[in-house]
Scaffold this active site. Structure first.
Site, PDB file in Angstrom:
ATOM      1  N   HIS A  16       0.865  -1.191   0.000  1.00 60.84           N
ATOM      2  CA  HIS A  16       0.000   0.000   0.000  1.00 60.84           C
ATOM      3  C   HIS A  16       0.894   1.232   0.000  1.00 60.84           C
ATOM      4  CE1 HIS A  16      -3.817   2.076   1.883  1.00 60.84           C
ATOM      5  NE2 HIS A  16      -3.157   2.899   1.072  1.00 60.84           N
ATOM      6  N   HIS A 196      -9.577   0.898  -1.165  1.00 59.26           N
ATOM      7  CA  HIS A 196      -9.544   1.576   0.124  1.00 59.26           C
ATOM      8  C   HIS A 196     -10.953   1.497   0.711  1.00 59.26           C
ATOM      9  CE1 HIS A 196      -5.795   3.156  -1.338  1.00 59.26           C
ATOM     10  NE2 HIS A 196      -5.631   3.987  -0.328  1.00 59.26           N
ATOM     11  N   GLU A 199     -11.349   3.533   5.948  1.00 57.68           N
ATOM     12  CA  GLU A 199     -10.342   4.485   6.439  1.00 57.68           C
ATOM     13  C   GLU A 199     -11.118   5.599   7.150  1.00 57.68           C
ATOM     14  OE1 GLU A 199      -8.232   6.612   3.364  1.00 57.68           O
ATOM     15  OE2 GLU A 199      -6.533   7.105   4.685  1.00 57.68           O
TER      16      GLU A 199
HETATM   17  N1  HPA Z   1      -6.719   7.327   1.111  1.00 56.08           N
HETATM   18  C1  HPA Z   1      -7.436   7.621   0.032  1.00 56.08           C
HETATM   19  N2  HPA Z   1      -6.896   8.076  -1.086  1.00 56.08           N
HETATM   20  C2  HPA Z   1      -5.575   8.230  -1.143  1.00 56.08           C
HETATM   21  C3  HPA Z   1      -4.780   7.936  -0.062  1.00 56.08           C
HETATM   22  C4  HPA Z   1      -5.383   7.449   1.128  1.00 56.08           C
HETATM   23  O1  HPA Z   1      -4.750   7.142   2.154  1.00 56.08           O
HETATM   24  N3  HPA Z   1      -3.506   8.204  -0.444  1.00 56.08           N
HETATM   25  C5  HPA Z   1      -3.550   8.640  -1.717  1.00 56.08           C
HETATM   26  N4  HPA Z   1      -4.804   8.657  -2.151  1.00 56.08           N
HETATM   27 ZN    ZN Z   2      -3.795   4.705   0.460  1.00 53.91          ZN
END
Ligand code: HPA
Ligand code: ZN
Length: 338
Positions: A16, A196, A199
């Site tokens: 990642h 993703h 988060e």
């Molecule tokens: N999250 C979402 N989009 C992103 C990230 C991340 O951590 N890093 C680069 N683009």
């Molecule tokens: Zn990322």
């Protein structure tokens, strides 16, 4: 052997890492100079001072702005090679790097410029440094599904050199469901899939990534911990999570590294890995991430994280086994020689 030295020499994969997020402020100035791009910063220190983020969007605004200095295939080559040099020095034997083609095509660059530069840097890294890599094309989730399809079409001539697709950018309000059809099209083309999720977005986005995007891995996944049934499923299906502690701290996903859930994830039987995400923006490369949470982990946990990084990679099983054997030999050697 002390913990820092053990981590430094530990063989690992990084799964990642947004290659545009490895743009160090010094490189930003060098590319800006070489391409005649004006920067809104007086110097490198001013850039570093600007890297205080209250959330993901604060970061993304500066990340896309920073990427504007990248103009030529040579820039992308040099950016990738600089990352691989750094990674090689940290025991990274294999890296699966994300790139955001839409961040570049929307400002007028050709897809080929980006892909050819990165692929050349990856080839040189394998030749000169012995670091293998794979390329993962991320769709920007704040843009439309049609835009993602366009990126996939542009990637068509490169698909033999692209391992998979991912999904990044602003998570809240842009659920995985929005990209179900383009992920299906990617799957039909033999591409692996990651996204993703969890988060900033809710646990439901993690479930959607599994059910609607059919992902092989979840990037981040922190908020999955809020849903015990989901945790059980992730553990049962051995879905890898690519966790990024320093990113989580800088983007306020956790308020303190002492509260980082990586140890809990391992206790829950989740296949977690440690990664840097955007090392130039978040204050550290992969070993900084290991060190950031190392005190809360046993030596065995740290080895598990490194083993998971190979097992969760898109390398063929024979290569995974070879990496794990080298890892086991390193651990045995470290134990024998204190
Ligand atoms: N999250 C979402 N989009 C992103 C990230 C991340 O951590 N890093 C680069 N683009
Ligand atoms: Zn990322």
């Amino acid at each position: 052997m002390d913990l820092d030295r053990f981590i430094a020499g530990l063989p690992k994969a990084e799964l990642h890492i947004h290659i545009e997020g490895s743009l160090e402020p010094e490189m930003m100035f060098a590319f800006a100079r070489r391409n005649g791009v004006a920067l809104p910063y007086a110097d490198v220190e001013a850039v570093r001072r600007a890297y205080r983020f209250g959330n993901l969007q604060d970061f993304l605004d500066l990340y896309y702005q920073g990427a504007d200095v990248l103009r030529t295939a040579e820039d992308f080559h040099d950016l990738a090679l600089a990352y691989f040099r750094r990674a090689a020095g940290e025991g990274v034997a294999h890296a699966e790097i994300f790139f955001d083609p839409q961040a570049h095509t929307t400002r007028g660059l050709a897809f080929e410029t980006v892909a050819e530069g990165l692929l050349a840097g990856m080839a040189q890294a394998e030749r000169d440094l012995g670091v293998t890599s794979r390329l993962i094309l991320c769709f920007l989730r704040h843009l439309s599904e049609e835009d993602a399809f366009k990126a996939l079409r542009q990637a068509e001539p490169f698909l033999d050199r692209v391992a998979g697709v991912g999904l990044d950018s602003s998570e809240q309000g842009h659920p995985p469901a929005k990209f179900a059809r383009v992920f299906a099209a990617a799957g039909e083309r033999g591409l692996r899939r990651v996204a993703h999720a969890g988060e900033e977005g809710p646990p439901a986005y993690v479930a959607e990534a599994l059910d609607l995007l059919h992902v092989d891995r979840i990037d981040h996944g922190n908020r999955a911990l809020e849903d015990p049934a989901l945790v059980e499923r992730l553990a049962e299906e051995a879905i890898p999570l690519t966790v990024c502690p320093l990113s989580n701290l800088r983007l306020c996903v956790v308020s303190d590294l002492a509260d980082h859930p990586i140890a809990q994830m391992l206790r829950l039987g989740l296949r977690a890995t440690l990664n840097s995400d955007d090392p130039a923006y978040f204050g550290g490369y992969v070993n900084d991430n290991f060190r950031a949470v190392g005190a809360a982990l046993s030596r065995e946990d740290i080895v598990t994280l490194a083993r998971n990084s190979f097992v969760a990679s898109f390398l063929p099983p024979t290569q995974v086994a070879a990496h794990v054997a080298r890892l086991d030999a390193y651990v045995a050697e470290a134990a024998a020689h204190g």
